[in-house]
Structure formats: C-alpha cells, structure tokens
Motif scaffolding. Structure first.
Motif, short mmCIF file in Angstrom:
data_model
loop_
_atom_site.label_atom_id
_atom_site.label_comp_id
_atom_site.label_asym_id
_atom_site.label_seq_id
_atom_site.Cartn_x
_atom_site.Cartn_y
_atom_site.Cartn_z
N SER A 141 -8.95 -12.39 85.61
CA SER A 141 -10.25 -12.40 84.94
C SER A 141 -10.17 -13.17 83.62
O SER A 141 -9.10 -13.55 83.15
CB SER A 141 -10.71 -10.97 84.67
N GLU A 142 -11.32 -13.38 83.03
CA GLU A 142 -11.38 -14.06 81.73
C GLU A 142 -10.67 -13.23 80.65
O GLU A 142 -10.07 -13.77 79.73
CB GLU A 142 -12.84 -14.32 81.34
N PHE A 143 -10.72 -11.90 80.78
CA PHE A 143 -10.00 -11.03 79.85
C PHE A 143 -8.51 -11.38 79.85
O PHE A 143 -7.89 -11.55 78.80
CB PHE A 143 -10.14 -9.55 80.23
N VAL A 144 -7.94 -11.48 81.04
CA VAL A 144 -6.50 -11.76 81.17
C VAL A 144 -6.18 -13.14 80.61
O VAL A 144 -5.21 -13.30 79.87
CB VAL A 144 -6.07 -11.65 82.65
N ARG A 146 -7.79 -14.87 78.31
CA ARG A 146 -7.88 -14.87 76.84
C ARG A 146 -6.71 -14.14 76.20
O ARG A 146 -6.18 -14.58 75.17
CB ARG A 146 -9.18 -14.21 76.39
N LEU A 147 -6.31 -13.03 76.78
CA LEU A 147 -5.18 -12.28 76.21
C LEU A 147 -3.87 -13.05 76.35
O LEU A 147 -3.02 -13.00 75.46
CB LEU A 147 -5.09 -10.90 76.84
N LYS A 148 -3.70 -13.78 77.45
CA LYS A 148 -2.49 -14.61 77.60
C LYS A 148 -2.50 -15.73 76.56
O LYS A 148 -1.46 -16.05 75.99
CB LYS A 148 -2.41 -15.19 79.01
N GLU A 149 -3.66 -16.31 76.33
CA GLU A 149 -3.77 -17.35 75.30
C GLU A 149 -3.46 -16.78 73.93
O GLU A 149 -2.77 -17.39 73.12
CB GLU A 149 -5.18 -17.94 75.31
N PHE A 150 -3.95 -15.58 73.69
CA PHE A 150 -3.70 -14.89 72.42
C PHE A 150 -2.21 -14.66 72.24
O PHE A 150 -1.64 -14.88 71.17
CB PHE A 150 -4.45 -13.56 72.42
#
Length: 163
Positions: A141-144, A146-150
């Motif tokens: 998902s987009e959550f995953v 974004r968190l990987k990018e973070f």
C-alpha cells in the motif's frame, strides 16, 4: 535546535521586536554551536530533523485522505442492500527495520475504517478486514511505500535515529 532556541527566546521575552529578534539569533547561534561541540549534534542531524518533520506531515495528510476514502467505502458497503459483506483475515510481511515504523503502520491500518491490526509479530501483520475488497494490496500500500521511503531517507548517518 536553532529554531527551537530562537522560538523559546521569543516566547520567554513575551514580545517581538527587531532588537529582541537580533539578540535571539545571536543567542540561538551560540547555543547551537555549544551543543554541536559538546553534545554530539551536527547540522546534518538538524537538516534530517526538518526533512523528517516534512515527511511526517506528508504521511499524516496521506493517512487523513485514506481515512476519508475508507469511511466512504465502508458507508457504501454497509448501506448497499445487494452486497454481501465477506470479512477476511490477511497475513502479510513488510520489511521495515524500525520497530517504531512497524507500529506506525499497524496504527495506520487500525485507524483506517474497515481494517484492524490483530497482531504484529516481528515483521508479520495479521489484519482483519471488513470485506475482501478492503484486503487487496495491503502489503504494498501507499502507507508501506511512504514508510519505506521514510526509513531509507530519514536516518541520521551517525547514530541511525529516525527523529
């Protein structure tokens, strides 16, 4: 930290003027130099902090948008007389290294209507979805993303801290 020192200076003074701002900048610079020299702080950590604040705000906006979309989906699901609800348990893995970011993902899933994180053990999630359609694409998902990018871009070089 520089901005924090400056803002605290202004708050403690109770008002702002050119003189107070100029003195505040000087004091903030001196305090910032002190913590850089004696408390293992650096400009790189300062920039990472500001970048992470922007990433965090971006993630919160994404979470808010997803909550709104999921609310609409759940309302349509509940009010639709011809659609039969099929709850589903989904198990998936996400390769986030930080325990904090894993917990953020679990909380984000739970905050989104129609889904609840049942368990989080290591990097494995068990999520209850109100319907099978809500279960699709959970692990990528987009959550995953974004968190990987973070996690990739948000770590401090020296100590590996996130914020």
């Amino acid at each position: 930290m520089f901005m924090l020192f400056f803002v605290l200076w202004v708050i403690f003074n109770g008002r702002i003027s050119a003189e107070i701002a100029a003195i505040g900048v000087v004091i903030a610079v001196l305090l910032f130099c002190f913590i850089c020299k004696f408390m293992d702080y650096s400009l790189k950590k300062e920039f990472n902090l500001y970048r992470n604040i922007l990433r965090g705000a971006s993630y919160l906006l994404l979470l808010l948008a997803e909550i709104i979309k999921a609310n609409y989906s759940v309302i349509c699901l509940i009010l639709s007389p011809k659609y039969e609800i099929e709850p589903k348990l989904v198990k998936f893995r996400v390769d986030l290294k930080s325990d904090t970011l894993r917990a953020v993902l679990a909380d984000s899933i739970t905050l989104t209507p129609g889904t609840i994180t049942v368990t989080l053990e290591g990097d494995e999630y068990l999520v209850h979805c109100l319907d099978k359609d809500l279960a699709e694409g959970m692990s990528d998902s987009e959550f995953v993303r974004r968190l990987k990018e973070f996690e990739r871009g948000g770590k401090g070089e020296e100590d590996g801290t996130i914020l």
